[in-house]
Scaffold this motif. Structure first.
Motif, PDB file in Angstrom:
ATOM      1  N   MET A  53       0.727  -1.301  -0.108  1.00  0.00           N
ATOM      2  CA  MET A  53      -0.047   0.144   0.005  1.00  0.00           C
ATOM      3  C   MET A  53       0.785   1.208   0.119  1.00  0.00           C
ATOM      4  N   PHE A  54       0.441   2.159  -0.782  1.00  0.00           N
ATOM      5  CA  PHE A  54       1.252   3.221  -0.685  1.00  0.00           C
ATOM      6  C   PHE A  54       0.503   4.787  -0.206  1.00  0.00           C
ATOM      7  N   PHE A  55       1.155   5.502   0.748  1.00  0.00           N
ATOM      8  CA  PHE A  55       0.722   6.385   1.287  1.00  0.00           C
ATOM      9  C   PHE A  55       1.387   7.640   0.959  1.00  0.00           C
ATOM     10  N   VAL A  56       0.960   8.919   0.865  1.00  0.00           N
ATOM     11  CA  VAL A  56       1.379  10.073   0.609  1.00  0.00           C
ATOM     12  C   VAL A  56       1.003  11.477   1.569  1.00  0.00           C
ATOM     13  N   ALA A  57       2.049  11.816   1.936  1.00  0.00           N
ATOM     14  CA  ALA A  57       2.063  13.028   2.997  1.00  0.00           C
ATOM     15  C   ALA A  57       2.423  14.222   2.233  1.00  0.00           C
ATOM     16  N   ASP A  58       1.770  15.196   1.954  1.00  0.00           N
ATOM     17  CA  ASP A  58       2.125  16.496   1.052  1.00  0.00           C
ATOM     18  C   ASP A  58       1.852  17.667   2.022  1.00  0.00           C
ATOM     19  N   ALA A  59       2.827  18.583   2.016  1.00  0.00           N
ATOM     20  CA  ALA A  59       2.815  19.840   2.769  1.00  0.00           C
ATOM     21  C   ALA A  59       3.232  20.915   2.155  1.00  0.00           C
ATOM     22  N   SER A  77       6.635  16.500  -0.712  1.00  0.00           N
ATOM     23  CA  SER A  77       5.908  15.409  -0.599  1.00  0.00           C
ATOM     24  C   SER A  77       6.698  14.077  -0.134  1.00  0.00           C
ATOM     25  N   ARG A  78       6.147  13.380   0.775  1.00  0.00           N
ATOM     26  CA  ARG A  78       6.796  12.086   1.373  1.00  0.00           C
ATOM     27  C   ARG A  78       6.014  11.056   1.143  1.00  0.00           C
ATOM     28  N   HIS A  79       6.496  10.185   0.127  1.00  0.00           N
ATOM     29  CA  HIS A  79       5.952   8.653  -0.380  1.00  0.00           C
ATOM     30  C   HIS A  79       6.233   7.665   0.598  1.00  0.00           C
ATOM     31  N   LEU A  95      10.412   4.897   2.438  1.00  0.00           N
ATOM     32  CA  LEU A  95      10.129   6.298   2.339  1.00  0.00           C
ATOM     33  C   LEU A  95      11.089   6.873   1.416  1.00  0.00           C
ATOM     34  N   SER A  96      10.399   7.731   0.472  1.00  0.00           N
ATOM     35  CA  SER A  96      10.917   8.434  -0.612  1.00  0.00           C
ATOM     36  C   SER A  96      10.414  10.103  -0.935  1.00  0.00           C
ATOM     37  N   SER A  97      11.190  10.888  -1.239  1.00  0.00           N
ATOM     38  CA  SER A  97      10.396  12.189  -1.759  1.00  0.00           C
ATOM     39  C   SER A  97       9.878  12.117  -3.036  1.00  0.00           C
ATOM     40  N   GLN A  98      10.036  10.939  -3.784  1.00  0.00           N
ATOM     41  CA  GLN A  98       9.235  10.811  -5.087  1.00  0.00           C
ATOM     42  C   GLN A  98       8.443   9.550  -5.211  1.00  0.00           C
ATOM     43  N   PRO A  99       7.356   9.367  -5.995  1.00  0.00           N
ATOM     44  CA  PRO A  99       7.008   7.960  -6.042  1.00  0.00           C
ATOM     45  C   PRO A  99       8.008   6.869  -6.019  1.00  0.00           C
ATOM     46  N   ILE A 100       7.704   5.912  -5.272  1.00  0.00           N
ATOM     47  CA  ILE A 100       8.517   4.638  -5.023  1.00  0.00           C
ATOM     48  C   ILE A 100       8.772   4.004  -6.415  1.00  0.00           C
ATOM     49  N   GLY A 101       7.939   3.914  -7.393  1.00  0.00           N
ATOM     50  CA  GLY A 101       8.128   3.235  -8.506  1.00  0.00           C
ATOM     51  C   GLY A 101       9.101   3.909  -9.512  1.00  0.00           C
ATOM     52  N   ASN A 102       9.379   5.213  -9.123  1.00  0.00           N
ATOM     53  CA  ASN A 102      10.103   6.094 -10.109  1.00  0.00           C
ATOM     54  C   ASN A 102      11.853   6.060  -9.503  1.00  0.00           C
ATOM     55  N   ASP A 144      -0.515  23.842   4.784  1.00  0.00           N
ATOM     56  CA  ASP A 144      -1.474  23.059   4.164  1.00  0.00           C
ATOM     57  C   ASP A 144      -0.923  21.651   4.227  1.00  0.00           C
ATOM     58  N   PHE A 145      -1.196  20.849   5.248  1.00  0.00           N
ATOM     59  CA  PHE A 145      -0.765  19.393   5.340  1.00  0.00           C
ATOM     60  C   PHE A 145      -1.881  18.327   4.888  1.00  0.00           C
ATOM     61  N   ARG A 146      -1.640  17.353   3.969  1.00  0.00           N
ATOM     62  CA  ARG A 146      -2.452  16.326   3.389  1.00  0.00           C
ATOM     63  C   ARG A 146      -2.127  14.994   3.433  1.00  0.00           C
ATOM     64  N   PHE A 147      -2.720  14.012   4.020  1.00  0.00           N
ATOM     65  CA  PHE A 147      -2.057  12.601   4.081  1.00  0.00           C
ATOM     66  C   PHE A 147      -3.308  11.809   3.327  1.00  0.00           C
ATOM     67  N   ARG A 148      -2.749  10.801   2.636  1.00  0.00           N
ATOM     68  CA  ARG A 148      -3.907   9.927   1.925  1.00  0.00           C
ATOM     69  C   ARG A 148      -3.216   8.709   1.432  1.00  0.00           C
TER      70      ARG A 148
END
Length: 184
Positions: A53-59, A77-79, A95-102, A144-148
């Motif tokens: 499962m992939f979670f993303v935190a954006d600030a 972003s924190r992936h 943990l990565s600053s980019q999508p893990i698959g990239n 503005d902080f978002r987690f999803r």
């Protein structure tokens, strides 16, 4: 300098940002946050079957402007990729600053229990979102902080079944005014 926010948390149906804190240090502006959520049964079942499962935190750090929309100053972003290894019965978090698959740099950590792994996903600690040089001394800022849960990175069959399903939805966000003190 430690700055605590006093506004009430924004609440989604299944997740909540329970703590949001911003610090100004020599390193820059650091964000710490805690998100409270429980895994929906469908997500937990998929994890236990070995599907990551992939979670993303954006600030986003925003500076107030009276004449237009608030100006985006900095952010990131924190992936996070959470997976369970059924053969070893161990949990793995990347943990990565980019999508893990990239590709790119990812940090990995292993856990013995699901609770330990989810605790690491739920808590963001001292995440650098801006340089001190990005800030003006007399300006007012908000974060503005978002987690999803990012269903777009799931395998294709799960993406098709997850669209529009509340069992595959984890989202929490908070927009909070923060004042950075002038003194050090």
């Amino acid at each position: 300098m430690l700055l605590l926010a006093a506004a009430a948390p924004a609440r989604a149906d299944n997740a909540e940002v329970t703590q949001l804190r911003l610090e100004r240090t020599e390193e820059g502006v650091l964000l710490s946050a805690s998100v409270s959520f429980e895994l929906p049964p469908a997500v937990e079942d998929a994890l236990l079957k070995g599907i990551p499962m992939f979670f993303v935190a954006d600030a986003s750090l925003l500076r107030d402007r009276w004449y237009w929309y608030d100006k985006h100053i900095a952010g990131g972003s924190r992936h996070m990729r959470l997976s369970y290894q059924p053969l070893t019965r161990r949990w793995r978090l990347q943990l990565s600053s980019q999508p893990i698959g990239n590709a790119g740099l990812t940090l990995g950590q292993s856990f013995d229990t699901q609770e330990e792994a989810l605790a690491a996903v739920r808590n963001v600690s001292r995440w650098k979102i801006a340089e001190l040089s990005d800030l003006e001394p007399d300006a007012k800022y908000s974060v503005d902080f978002r987690f999803r849960l990012d269903v777009s990175q799931l395998p294709r069959p799960f993406q098709i079944g997850a669209v529009g399903q509340s069992d595959w939805s984890i989202f929490a966000g908070r927009n909070q005014r923060l004042a950075l003190e002038n003194g050090r």
